[in-house]
Design a protein around this motif. Structure first.
Motif, short mmCIF file in Angstrom:
data_model
loop_
_atom_site.label_atom_id
_atom_site.label_comp_id
_atom_site.label_asym_id
_atom_site.label_seq_id
_atom_site.Cartn_x
_atom_site.Cartn_y
_atom_site.Cartn_z
N ALA A 153 28.78 51.20 65.31
CA ALA A 153 27.74 50.94 64.17
C ALA A 153 26.41 50.39 65.00
O ALA A 153 24.93 50.67 64.42
CB ALA A 153 28.23 49.76 63.32
N GLU A 154 26.50 49.85 65.91
CA GLU A 154 25.26 49.11 66.69
C GLU A 154 24.52 50.45 67.45
O GLU A 154 23.32 50.31 67.21
CB GLU A 154 25.58 48.07 67.72
N ALA A 155 25.35 51.44 67.83
CA ALA A 155 24.86 52.39 68.34
C ALA A 155 23.95 53.21 67.55
O ALA A 155 22.78 53.64 67.78
CB ALA A 155 25.84 53.33 69.27
N LEU A 156 24.69 53.56 66.42
CA LEU A 156 23.84 54.43 65.21
C LEU A 156 22.98 53.72 64.58
O LEU A 156 22.23 54.36 63.67
CB LEU A 156 25.15 54.92 64.38
N SER A 157 22.72 52.39 64.81
CA SER A 157 21.72 51.88 64.01
C SER A 157 20.33 51.80 64.99
O SER A 157 19.29 51.24 64.60
CB SER A 157 22.13 50.25 63.90
N LEU A 158 20.41 52.27 66.29
CA LEU A 158 19.09 52.46 66.92
C LEU A 158 18.24 53.56 66.26
O LEU A 158 18.40 54.07 65.49
CB LEU A 158 19.58 52.94 68.42
N THR A 159 16.91 52.87 66.43
CA THR A 159 15.99 53.99 65.94
C THR A 159 15.10 54.44 66.85
O THR A 159 15.03 54.01 68.05
CB THR A 159 14.75 53.11 64.98
N GLY A 160 13.92 55.34 66.49
CA GLY A 160 13.08 55.52 67.43
C GLY A 160 12.31 54.89 68.23
O GLY A 160 11.72 54.89 69.40
N LYS A 161 11.98 53.48 67.80
CA LYS A 161 11.23 52.46 68.30
C LYS A 161 11.84 51.95 69.68
O LYS A 161 11.43 51.20 70.62
CB LYS A 161 10.82 51.40 67.63
N ASP A 162 13.35 52.35 69.89
CA ASP A 162 14.29 51.92 70.81
C ASP A 162 13.83 52.57 72.11
O ASP A 162 14.59 52.12 73.34
CB ASP A 162 15.75 51.66 70.42
#
Length: 298
Positions: A153-162
């Motif tokens: 869930a943490e990996a999939l919560s990454l966004t373009g700003k990361d």
């Protein structure tokens, strides 16, 4: 008030005040909905007046439906929380809490896989993907789990700003707790390769990992890809995406990492959660001993 009103307030409380994940919110709201279905009234007072016997009847009904010990324990935890919230809403917060012990659970050890199997799993997932960019996506996600110890869930919560990823990454885990994890070159390269191939340009406020139609990538799609690759490699059913996080922890501990550092990297609130990996490592050492010691081979 209607049942829907009560459930909406309960769900909002879990998400906003308790900072529960969307998955947990859905599960806890579903537990509350089943309880409300058996009540003649739909108001906080009716829920607040429930006692241990009422919860015991609810769990007994769920047992008749075939749920196991782990599910029953989660259901009881959800119902206790719902009852406590109802008492606050009804002005009965000082009432004696419901004392009802859940089923005893046998805590199993995590099942890590070898470093070679972890990398091979990521590579085979990429190889068998329907499109190259999807393969690059799944490989990047799996390397974040194994190379950085992220929850899926943490990996999939990454966004373009990361992106682009640096040598470290700020991750927000359970309970909104933030931690800093180091990012290995192989992980940075995998994420960069995916971002370069993704048909949808990265945007700061949108998920980094996209599904085939451009929406957020679901955990289920990653799990299905791993299940297919697992069969190709002949790995056991325990070789799941979450097992990669277990492997990250076990291999670090075996290489000499101390428990406190490991706790920080994994984002565990309690050291007790991290200490289970000492048992995993001991179990692995015993298995090695039994396969190598001359007396054990006789």
């Amino acid at each position: 008030m209607s049942n829907a009103d009560l459930l909406e307030e309960w769900g909002a409380h879990l998400a906003r005040n308790r900072r529960r994940s969307p998955h947990t919110v859905r599960a806890y709201v579903a537990c509350a909905a089943r309880l409300l279905d058996n009540l003649p009234e739909s108001d906080w007072g009716a829920v607040a007046r429930l006692d241990a016997q009422a919860l015991r009847r609810q769990l007994a009904a769920r047992r008749m439906e075939g749920i196991g010990n782990a599910s029953a324990a989660r259901e009881l935890s959800a119902l206790k929380g719902f009852l406590a919230f109802a008492r606050e809403k009804a002005g009965m917060a000082e009432a004696e809490p419901v004392r009802l012990r859940g089923p005893r659970l046998k805590k199993g050890l995590p099942r890590p896989i070898t470093p070679d199997d972890a990398i091979n799993l990521a590579d085979v997932v990429a190889e068998f993907a329907e499109e190259p960019w999807i393969g690059a996506r799944d490989r990047a996600v799996l390397l974040l789990l194994y190379g950085a110890g992220l929850r899926i869930a943490e990996a999939l919560s990454l966004t373009g700003k990361d992106i682009p990823l640096g040598e470290t990454l700020a991750v927000t885990g359970k309970g909104g707790k933030q931690r800093i994890v180091p990012i290995l070159p192989i992980v940075r390269e995998a994420v960069a390769a995916y971002a370069a191939q993704c048909p949808w340009p990265a945007q700061a406020d949108l998920p980094l990992f996209r599904g085939a139609k451009g929406g957020p990538l679901s955990q289920g799609m990653v799990q299905k890809a791993v299940a297919r690759a697992r069969l190709v490699l002949g790995l056991p059913a325990t070789a799941t995406p979450h097992a990669l996080r277990h492997s990250f922890a076990t291999h670090l501990l075996g290489a000499g990492a101390d428990l406190r550092s490991l706790q920080e990297l994994l984002g565990h609130a309690s050291l007790d959660s991290t200490q289970i990996y000492t048992k995993v490592d001991a179990a692995r050492m015993l298995e090695t001993y039994r396969s190598a010691h001359p007396r054990e081979r006789d």
